[in-house]
Each structure stands twice: as structure tokens, then as C-alpha cells.
Design a protein around this motif. Sequence first.
Motif, PDB file in Angstrom:
ATOM      1  N   TYR A   8       0.846  -1.209   0.000  1.00 49.23           N
ATOM      2  CA  TYR A   8       0.000   0.000   0.000  1.00 49.23           C
ATOM      3  C   TYR A   8       0.874   1.250   0.000  1.00 49.23           C
ATOM      4  O   TYR A   8       0.644   2.197  -0.779  1.00 49.23           O
ATOM      5  N   PHE A   9       1.870   1.252   0.881  1.00 51.42           N
ATOM      6  CA  PHE A   9       2.749   2.414   0.995  1.00 51.42           C
ATOM      7  C   PHE A   9       3.480   2.667  -0.322  1.00 51.42           C
ATOM      8  O   PHE A   9       3.566   3.808  -0.803  1.00 51.42           O
ATOM      9  N   GLN A  10       4.015   1.616  -0.938  1.00 48.44           N
ATOM     10  CA  GLN A  10       4.752   1.761  -2.196  1.00 48.44           C
ATOM     11  C   GLN A  10       3.838   2.298  -3.308  1.00 48.44           C
ATOM     12  O   GLN A  10       4.250   3.140  -4.130  1.00 48.44           O
ATOM     13  N   GLU A  16       1.529   9.251  -5.636  1.00 47.19           N
ATOM     14  CA  GLU A  16       1.452  10.488  -4.826  1.00 47.19           C
ATOM     15  C   GLU A  16       0.002  10.942  -4.666  1.00 47.19           C
ATOM     16  O   GLU A  16      -0.311  12.135  -4.672  1.00 47.19           O
ATOM     17  N   HIS A  17      -0.884   9.980  -4.514  1.00 46.75           N
ATOM     18  CA  HIS A  17      -2.315  10.288  -4.444  1.00 46.75           C
ATOM     19  C   HIS A  17      -3.015   9.067  -3.827  1.00 46.75           C
ATOM     20  O   HIS A  17      -2.887   7.943  -4.328  1.00 46.75           O
ATOM     21  N   PHE A  18      -3.797   9.296  -2.763  1.00 46.12           N
ATOM     22  CA  PHE A  18      -4.467   8.191  -2.084  1.00 46.12           C
ATOM     23  C   PHE A  18      -5.573   7.589  -2.952  1.00 46.12           C
ATOM     24  O   PHE A  18      -5.745   6.370  -3.000  1.00 46.12           O
ATOM     25  N   ASN A  54      -2.652  16.186  -3.668  1.00 48.59           N
ATOM     26  CA  ASN A  54      -1.676  15.111  -3.702  1.00 48.59           C
ATOM     27  C   ASN A  54      -1.000  14.961  -2.346  1.00 48.59           C
ATOM     28  O   ASN A  54      -1.238  15.736  -1.417  1.00 48.59           O
ATOM     29  N   VAL A  55      -0.133  13.924  -2.266  1.00 52.37           N
ATOM     30  CA  VAL A  55       0.690  13.737  -1.080  1.00 52.37           C
ATOM     31  C   VAL A  55       2.138  13.586  -1.532  1.00 52.37           C
ATOM     32  O   VAL A  55       2.414  13.222  -2.677  1.00 52.37           O
ATOM     33  N   ALA A  56       3.067  13.874  -0.638  1.00 59.07           N
ATOM     34  CA  ALA A  56       4.493  13.726  -0.929  1.00 59.07           C
ATOM     35  C   ALA A  56       5.154  13.002   0.237  1.00 59.07           C
ATOM     36  O   ALA A  56       4.716  13.104   1.383  1.00 59.07           O
ATOM     37  N   LEU A  57       6.178  12.273  -0.075  1.00 57.09           N
ATOM     38  CA  LEU A  57       6.917  11.567   0.957  1.00 57.09           C
ATOM     39  C   LEU A  57       7.674  12.544   1.843  1.00 57.09           C
ATOM     40  O   LEU A  57       8.267  13.516   1.364  1.00 57.09           O
ATOM     41  N   THR A  58       7.642  12.308   3.128  1.00 55.70           N
ATOM     42  CA  THR A  58       8.487  13.059   4.048  1.00 55.70           C
ATOM     43  C   THR A  58       9.913  12.509   3.939  1.00 55.70           C
ATOM     44  O   THR A  58      10.164  11.524   3.240  1.00 55.70           O
ATOM     45  N   LYS A  59      10.838  13.130   4.637  1.00 57.16           N
ATOM     46  CA  LYS A  59      12.210  12.635   4.639  1.00 57.16           C
ATOM     47  C   LYS A  59      12.245  11.201   5.171  1.00 57.16           C
ATOM     48  O   LYS A  59      12.932  10.332   4.627  1.00 57.16           O
ATOM     49  N   SER A  60      11.471  10.958   6.233  1.00 54.49           N
ATOM     50  CA  SER A  60      11.401   9.600   6.776  1.00 54.49           C
ATOM     51  C   SER A  60      10.749   8.650   5.781  1.00 54.49           C
ATOM     52  O   SER A  60      11.138   7.492   5.644  1.00 54.49           O
ATOM     53  N   GLY A  61       9.744   9.152   5.070  1.00 54.14           N
ATOM     54  CA  GLY A  61       9.056   8.328   4.077  1.00 54.14           C
ATOM     55  C   GLY A  61       9.970   7.907   2.940  1.00 54.14           C
ATOM     56  O   GLY A  61       9.908   6.760   2.465  1.00 54.14           O
ATOM     57  N   LYS A  62      10.842   8.837   2.503  1.00 47.08           N
ATOM     58  CA  LYS A  62      11.779   8.504   1.428  1.00 47.08           C
ATOM     59  C   LYS A  62      12.747   7.398   1.863  1.00 47.08           C
ATOM     60  O   LYS A  62      13.047   6.483   1.091  1.00 47.08           O
ATOM     61  N   LEU A  63      13.234   7.488   3.103  1.00 46.72           N
ATOM     62  CA  LEU A  63      14.138   6.457   3.614  1.00 46.72           C
ATOM     63  C   LEU A  63      13.416   5.115   3.737  1.00 46.72           C
ATOM     64  O   LEU A  63      13.957   4.066   3.368  1.00 46.72           O
ATOM     65  N   PHE A  64      12.176   5.175   4.219  1.00 45.49           N
ATOM     66  CA  PHE A  64      11.405   3.946   4.372  1.00 45.49           C
ATOM     67  C   PHE A  64      11.125   3.321   3.014  1.00 45.49           C
ATOM     68  O   PHE A  64      11.152   2.091   2.867  1.00 45.49           O
ATOM     69  N   LEU A  65      10.891   4.140   1.986  1.00 49.34           N
ATOM     70  CA  LEU A  65      10.612   3.631   0.646  1.00 49.34           C
ATOM     71  C   LEU A  65      11.804   2.834   0.104  1.00 49.34           C
ATOM     72  O   LEU A  65      11.613   1.815  -0.569  1.00 49.34           O
ATOM     73  N   GLU A  66      13.018   3.276   0.387  1.00 46.72           N
ATOM     74  CA  GLU A  66      14.204   2.541  -0.070  1.00 46.72           C
ATOM     75  C   GLU A  66      14.204   1.118   0.493  1.00 46.72           C
ATOM     76  O   GLU A  66      14.478   0.151  -0.223  1.00 46.72           O
ATOM     77  N   HIS A  67      13.888   1.007   1.783  1.00 44.90           N
ATOM     78  CA  HIS A  67      13.839  -0.315   2.409  1.00 44.90           C
ATOM     79  C   HIS A  67      12.693  -1.150   1.846  1.00 44.90           C
ATOM     80  O   HIS A  67      12.852  -2.344   1.571  1.00 44.90           O
ATOM     81  N   VAL A  68      11.532  -0.521   1.681  1.00 45.82           N
ATOM     82  CA  VAL A  68      10.358  -1.241   1.174  1.00 45.82           C
ATOM     83  C   VAL A  68      10.610  -1.755  -0.239  1.00 45.82           C
ATOM     84  O   VAL A  68      10.263  -2.900  -0.571  1.00 45.82           O
ATOM     85  N   ASN A  69      11.239  -0.928  -1.069  1.00 39.32           N
ATOM     86  CA  ASN A  69      11.528  -1.367  -2.441  1.00 39.32           C
ATOM     87  C   ASN A  69      12.424  -2.601  -2.450  1.00 39.32           C
ATOM     88  O   ASN A  69      12.204  -3.548  -3.217  1.00 39.32           O
ATOM     89  N   ARG A  70      13.444  -2.597  -1.591  1.00 39.26           N
ATOM     90  CA  ARG A  70      14.349  -3.750  -1.527  1.00 39.26           C
ATOM     91  C   ARG A  70      13.611  -4.994  -1.030  1.00 39.26           C
ATOM     92  O   ARG A  70      13.796  -6.095  -1.564  1.00 39.26           O
ATOM     93  N   ILE A  71      12.782  -4.799  -0.010  1.00 39.52           N
ATOM     94  CA  ILE A  71      12.051  -5.943   0.548  1.00 39.52           C
ATOM     95  C   ILE A  71      11.093  -6.531  -0.483  1.00 39.52           C
ATOM     96  O   ILE A  71      11.046  -7.755  -0.686  1.00 39.52           O
ATOM     97  N   LEU A  72      10.343  -5.682  -1.154  1.00 43.47           N
ATOM     98  CA  LEU A  72       9.372  -6.177  -2.131  1.00 43.47           C
ATOM     99  C   LEU A  72      10.053  -6.768  -3.361  1.00 43.47           C
ATOM    100  O   LEU A  72       9.522  -7.700  -3.981  1.00 43.47           O
TER     101      LEU A  72
END
Length: 294
Positions: A8-10, A16-18, A54-72
Motif C-alpha cells: 500500500y505504501f509503495q 502520490e495520491h491516495f 496530492n501527497v508527498a513523501l516526508t524525509k522519513s518516508g523517502k528512507l522507508f521507501l528505499e527499504h520497502v523497495n528492496r524488501i518487495l
Amino acid sequence: MTLNQMIYFQTIAKHEHFRLAAAELNLSQPSLSRSIATLEEELGVILFERKGRNVALTKSGKLFLEHVNRILDEVTIAQTQMQKLSGNAGHIDIAYVFPLAASYIPHTVRRFLNKPRNKNVTFNFHQSHTGEMIRGLKNERFDVIFGSYVEGEPEIQFLPIMNQEMIVITPVGHPLVTKEEITLHDLERYPVIGYDRTSGLGRFTKQTYASYGINPNIFCESPNENAIASLVAEDFGIALVADTDTLDHFQLERLHLSDITLHHTVYMAYLKGHYQIPAVKNFISFIKKEGTSV
């Protein structure tokens, strides 16, 4: 945190839109929003911030996205690999005794791979003695092994695949060569090079000597036909060995016993009632149908 929450997060990060993300995920927007709110609460950080519609990733969100991309990505790789294993592709670990290395194993595996349904199967090849292979089979290091039969292994299925004649080998010009008939008792008259007593053929020859009341002078023990034939060719002694292709590479005499006919049986073995991927099942079926000569 669940796998669905990461997906969902990815998806939200991509659009950039719910609402657009909810449409792709086939979810209601409120359900998607609640899921992300629960995720943010669990992580203790805000992942998205509003920017108009729209929505945008926060700084924490961008870091979390890197991990999520690798995991998925790893999840996708794992799914792909498991799907291959569930079909005709897959990997097989086999182990075998030395005499089968020159001809039987490479020729049999090549014939198996030449069948269109098996072209994507891969193999690891291991050469060892029967005792070690049995241990490897039990701890799932090997899927299928080829060697001697072992008593007291009820969880292992043994299938005979070939019979090897046992012959006497001597150096060129040895006195036994001039005899019209060679008997097992002739082994008592000369130094004998034996198989390693812990090997399948070591146990077989020892039992044979005991059965026929033979007490040969075992000069030394060697692990396989290659090592034994090397010593025989250099006149260290004679030997009772399985008649294999390996002997063709040495200058020695091959003599057949006239009083008895001895054969050593080679077996394919695998665990009974154990889960096997289709590739392993197909290989075992192939050996049963086309890989036996007994």
C-alpha cells in the motif's frame, strides 16, 4: 507491519495520491488511509504530507521507501524462484561414488536434460563415499545419491541401478596371468590392495572374503578403483575390484574368476515420504525408467 501495508505504501508513493492508489489496489480510500495511519503509528514517524490534492513523501518516508523497495524486490524474486520450483525447472543436488563419475552420471544426466521438459533443471554434482552420502541425504544436503546399499536405514529408499562384475587386476606379466583358471583363493598367495574398509565396496569385499573363508594379506587400503589400479600397475600387489571404465586408463591385467561370479550392486537412494520438488521427482522417475541395467 504487514506485507500488504508495504505494498500500500509503495503504491501511494508511486501515485502520490491516495485515491489513485486505492483504485489500483481495489480498496476504498478510507481503508487505505486507516492502514497507512496504523503503519505510521507503529513506525512512530509520518510517511506522507499533504500537498494540495496530492501527497508527498516526508524525509522519513523517502528512507522507508528505499527499504520497502528492496524488501518487495526480494519477495518478487522469492515468488519467481518458488514458481520455477513448482514447475519442471528446479535444482537437484546429487552425489555418487567414484566409479560412476567417468560415464554413468554425466551420460545419464545429459540424457535427462535433453528431454524438453527438463531443459531448465540445474544440478550440483558431489563425489563421495556411501557413508558420507547417507549422512548428506538425511540432512538434506543431497536430493538423490548413487552408491552401495546400507543396512538399517528404513527411512531411505534404495533402488538397484546396475551390477558391476568383480574381477582380479594384476600388474602386466604377473604369474596369475598364465594360469588357465583364477580362483578367489589365489588372492591369498599375493599382497592384496583393498578398498577402504569404511566404503561400500570395502564392506562388500570383506564380507565376500569371510563368506568363502578367504584370508588375504591386505597390503594397504585405498578409496577407489583409480587409487587401487595405480598401485597395482606399479606392482604393489593385486586386487579384487569392480570392473569399471576407470581401469581402461592403466597398464594392468584384468582377470575373471573361474570358480565364482561376483557382482556388486550399485543403488540409487532417496528419502522415503519426503517432500520433493517436481524436478527431483522427474529425475527419480527417469532413473527408474531409463537409468537402470539390472
